[in-house]
Write an enzyme that holds these catalytic residues in place. Structure first.
Site, PDB file in Angstrom:
ATOM      1  N   HIS A  75      28.188  44.519  32.574  1.00 55.96           N
ATOM      2  CA  HIS A  75      28.933  43.483  31.842  1.00 55.96           C
ATOM      3  C   HIS A  75      27.954  42.439  31.305  1.00 55.96           C
ATOM      4  O   HIS A  75      28.058  41.260  31.627  1.00 55.96           O
ATOM      5  CB  HIS A  75      29.968  42.806  32.760  1.00 55.96           C
ATOM      6  CG  HIS A  75      31.125  43.699  33.104  1.00 55.96           C
ATOM      7  ND1 HIS A  75      32.040  43.397  34.075  1.00 55.96           N
ATOM      8  CD2 HIS A  75      31.518  44.887  32.594  1.00 55.96           C
ATOM      9  CE1 HIS A  75      32.947  44.357  34.146  1.00 55.96           C
ATOM     10  NE2 HIS A  75      32.646  45.265  33.256  1.00 55.96           N
ATOM     11  N   HIS A 128      33.572  54.958  39.467  1.00 62.02           N
ATOM     12  CA  HIS A 128      32.217  54.546  39.854  1.00 62.02           C
ATOM     13  C   HIS A 128      32.029  54.841  41.341  1.00 62.02           C
ATOM     14  O   HIS A 128      32.905  54.515  42.150  1.00 62.02           O
ATOM     15  CB  HIS A 128      31.992  53.048  39.656  1.00 62.02           C
ATOM     16  CG  HIS A 128      32.030  52.587  38.239  1.00 62.02           C
ATOM     17  ND1 HIS A 128      31.071  52.945  37.311  1.00 62.02           N
ATOM     18  CD2 HIS A 128      32.900  51.773  37.583  1.00 62.02           C
ATOM     19  CE1 HIS A 128      31.359  52.369  36.148  1.00 62.02           C
ATOM     20  NE2 HIS A 128      32.460  51.657  36.280  1.00 62.02           N
ATOM     21  N   GLU A 157      36.787  50.748  28.330  1.00 62.27           N
ATOM     22  CA  GLU A 157      35.451  50.156  28.373  1.00 62.27           C
ATOM     23  C   GLU A 157      34.399  51.265  28.215  1.00 62.27           C
ATOM     24  O   GLU A 157      34.551  52.372  28.744  1.00 62.27           O
ATOM     25  CB  GLU A 157      35.249  49.378  29.698  1.00 62.27           C
ATOM     26  CG  GLU A 157      34.351  48.189  29.503  1.00 62.27           C
ATOM     27  CD  GLU A 157      34.358  47.189  30.665  1.00 62.27           C
ATOM     28  OE1 GLU A 157      35.115  47.375  31.641  1.00 62.27           O
ATOM     29  OE2 GLU A 157      33.573  46.225  30.580  1.00 62.27           O
ATOM     30  N   HIS A 160      40.806  54.184  30.596  1.00 66.18           N
ATOM     31  CA  HIS A 160      40.347  52.805  30.342  1.00 66.18           C
ATOM     32  C   HIS A 160      39.374  52.852  29.164  1.00 66.18           C
ATOM     33  O   HIS A 160      38.624  53.809  29.019  1.00 66.18           O
ATOM     34  CB  HIS A 160      39.665  52.337  31.620  1.00 66.18           C
ATOM     35  CG  HIS A 160      38.954  51.021  31.568  1.00 66.18           C
ATOM     36  ND1 HIS A 160      39.432  49.929  30.919  1.00 66.18           N
ATOM     37  CD2 HIS A 160      37.790  50.627  32.159  1.00 66.18           C
ATOM     38  CE1 HIS A 160      38.588  48.910  31.092  1.00 66.18           C
ATOM     39  NE2 HIS A 160      37.577  49.314  31.832  1.00 66.18           N
ATOM     40  N   ASP A 218      38.440  52.283  37.368  1.00 60.96           N
ATOM     41  CA  ASP A 218      37.576  51.275  38.003  1.00 60.96           C
ATOM     42  C   ASP A 218      38.062  50.842  39.390  1.00 60.96           C
ATOM     43  O   ASP A 218      37.242  50.467  40.248  1.00 60.96           O
ATOM     44  CB  ASP A 218      37.498  50.028  37.111  1.00 60.96           C
ATOM     45  CG  ASP A 218      36.512  50.197  35.962  1.00 60.96           C
ATOM     46  OD1 ASP A 218      35.464  50.826  36.183  1.00 60.96           O
ATOM     47  OD2 ASP A 218      36.789  49.704  34.861  1.00 60.96           O
ATOM     48  N   HIS A 233      41.204  46.928  35.578  1.00 61.13           N
ATOM     49  CA  HIS A 233      41.003  45.522  35.414  1.00 61.13           C
ATOM     50  C   HIS A 233      41.103  45.060  33.963  1.00 61.13           C
ATOM     51  O   HIS A 233      40.758  43.909  33.645  1.00 61.13           O
ATOM     52  CB  HIS A 233      39.616  45.140  35.973  1.00 61.13           C
ATOM     53  CG  HIS A 233      38.470  45.681  35.137  1.00 61.13           C
ATOM     54  ND1 HIS A 233      37.590  44.856  34.481  1.00 61.13           N
ATOM     55  CD2 HIS A 233      38.122  46.926  34.817  1.00 61.13           C
ATOM     56  CE1 HIS A 233      36.700  45.578  33.817  1.00 61.13           C
ATOM     57  NE2 HIS A 233      37.012  46.840  34.003  1.00 61.13           N
ATOM     58  N   ASP A 278      31.625  52.214  29.400  1.00 59.60           N
ATOM     59  CA  ASP A 278      30.987  52.996  30.470  1.00 59.60           C
ATOM     60  C   ASP A 278      31.789  54.246  30.802  1.00 59.60           C
ATOM     61  O   ASP A 278      31.259  55.179  31.419  1.00 59.60           O
ATOM     62  CB  ASP A 278      30.725  52.141  31.721  1.00 59.60           C
ATOM     63  CG  ASP A 278      31.921  51.365  32.208  1.00 59.60           C
ATOM     64  OD1 ASP A 278      32.762  50.990  31.382  1.00 59.60           O
ATOM     65  OD2 ASP A 278      32.016  51.132  33.430  1.00 59.60           O
ATOM     66  N   TYR A 290      32.022  44.817  44.443  1.00 58.45           N
ATOM     67  CA  TYR A 290      32.760  45.238  43.252  1.00 58.45           C
ATOM     68  C   TYR A 290      34.084  44.483  43.155  1.00 58.45           C
ATOM     69  O   TYR A 290      34.427  43.926  42.108  1.00 58.45           O
ATOM     70  CB  TYR A 290      32.990  46.745  43.357  1.00 58.45           C
ATOM     71  CG  TYR A 290      33.481  47.418  42.117  1.00 58.45           C
ATOM     72  CD1 TYR A 290      32.588  48.032  41.243  1.00 58.45           C
ATOM     73  CD2 TYR A 290      34.828  47.469  41.808  1.00 58.45           C
ATOM     74  CE1 TYR A 290      33.038  48.673  40.105  1.00 58.45           C
ATOM     75  CE2 TYR A 290      35.288  48.099  40.682  1.00 58.45           C
ATOM     76  CZ  TYR A 290      34.385  48.704  39.829  1.00 58.45           C
ATOM     77  OH  TYR A 290      34.835  49.331  38.700  1.00 58.45           O
TER      78      TYR A 290
END
Ligand code: FEO
Length: 409
Positions: free
Chosen positions: A23, A225, A81, A79, A164, A145, A83, A192
């Site tokens: 991030h 992750h 994002e 999701h 996540d 998130h 990654d 995390y």
């Protein structure tokens, strides 16, 4: 090598051994991370999530060891994002028959990141996707998130793929919780949660209740992750409930930044006072201590003492970044107080107290703003305040334990 997670379900992700921040630079990742993607082999194969930029071939090599990628018919984006989504265009180029599934919000994030993507199939909680021999069930999980987040559940294997949620930034050649050192795993899981999920704790509690009401039996939780929870998936669900509820220990984090050592002397006196009462004190000087770690230590601490020397009538920059981070994280049920030293004019202590209030702390006004170097009497005042603060912490922990256990607890 792909790794079997359940019957005809394979981990085909990538290990990022060298990444040290996430991030931007808001989150340090001293143990690297993994980007977990899962291949579910129904008669029509599905891939759940992908990997970050630069890891496309690593993932694809693992997929090829199981099936020809062109056979993938369904690509699930839990999701948006990057990654987890950066390899979506690459996968679709290799699997031209695949349809792309996401939430309604996912069309916004994915559509903006990858304007070339079209024909999203929007799913919502309760929708299922039969693959032939396997059935995927979708559960929207907004703010766990991001607004676009969702979980995918493989019914036949009682396997939850929550993206996540329940993850950890931990690069390892091992894939399962029973294969890694437990202390390291839990440290990264807490790190995390503290740094990513704390602002959404109310939503975490709601989602845990909702998953409970859906009656989903869960044998395995495979996040996107880190390590897969198969030995006791209830342990991470329980930890999330505790963390989201704000349960905390008799612990005080003392985070400070000092110019000429005066604020540090005060921090040490405060730590002695806290310890005098038998409450744990963690003394963390910034920037020597890593901010991401201090946030993790604060997750289970009831109290925070934050101090700074005054510079240009304000606080020092590393402690300023720390309290700004706290404002975004919005911890609940914590007590805070500020302290610090100053020279010619002004004091940072008022700004620190204001920042603590904005961050949602119950603030104890300390009157611990000392000019130049603290005298022996000043340090004794700091020590006495540390004792008083520790007693408040102990009382608050006892009250919250009573509240959690109920009148008969
Ligand atoms: Fe929200 Fe792992 O990305």
């Amino acid at each position: 090598m792909p790794v079997q997670v359940a019957d005809k379900v394979y981990w085909v992700g990538a290990i990022d051994w060298n990444v040290r921040n996430f991030h931007g630079y808001t989150y340090t990742t001293p143990r690297g991370t993994t980007y977990n993607a899962y291949l579910v082999l129904g008669e029509e194969p599905a891939l759940v999530d992908t990997v970050a930029r630069g890891f496309e071939e690593e993932m694809m090599a693992r997929i090829r060891e199981v099936i020809d990628p062109a056979r993938i018919r369904h690509l699930i984006a839990n999701h948006g994002e990057p990654d987890h989504s950066a390899a979506i265009p690459y996968v679709l180029a290799h699997a031209p028959q695949a349809s792309l599934y996401c939430t309604s919000k996912g069309t916004e994030s994915l559509g903006a990141y990858y304007p070339e993507l079209q024909g999203f199939r929007v799913v919502k909680t309760g929708d299922t996707l039969p693959l032939g021999g396997k059935t995927l069930q979708f559960i929207e999980a907004p703010m766990l998130h991001w607004p676009d987040s969702m979980f995918t559940y493989v019914q036949e294997d009682r396997l939850l793929l929550p993206n996540d949620a329940f993850g950890q930034h931990l690069a390892t050649s091992q894939r399962f919780d029973d294969q890694v050192e437990a202390g390291q795993l839990w440290e990264e899981a807490a790190r995390y949660y503290a740094n990513i999920l704390t602002p959404y704790s109310r939503m975490v509690l709601r989602k845990l209740d909702e998953v409970g009401k859906l009656g989903l039996a869960i044998d395995t939780i495979a996040p996107s992750h880190g390590i897969i929870w198969r030995r006791n998936p209830g342990s991470i669900l329980g930890a999330y409930r505790r963390w989201a509820s704000g349960e905390a220990k008799e612990r005080v984090v003392i985070a400070y930044e000092t110019m000429w050592g005066s604020t540090e002397k005060m921090a040490r006196a405060l730590a002695e006072g806290v310890a005098d009462e038998g409450v744990e004190a963690l003394l963390r000087g910034l920037p020597m201590a890593d901010r991401t770690d201090v946030i993790k230590e604060l997750l289970e601490a009831k109290g925070l003492l934050v101090g700074s020397s005054t510079h240009n009538q304000h606080m020092l920059l590393n402690i300023a970044a720390f309290v700004e981070d706290l404002k975004g994280l919005r911890f609940t049920h914590k007590i805070g107080a500020a302290f610090g030293s100053y020279g010619w004019a002004g004091t940072a202590v008022g700004h620190l107290e204001e920042s603590l209030r904005e961050a949602g702390f119950d603030v104890m006004v300390s009157d611990l703003a000392f000019r130049w170097a603290p005298s022996a009497a000043d340090l004794e005042r700091a020590r006495e305040f540390g004792r008083r603060f520790a007693r408040e912490v102990r009382q608050a922990v006892a009250q919250s334990l009573g509240a959690h256990h109920g009148p008969e607890g």
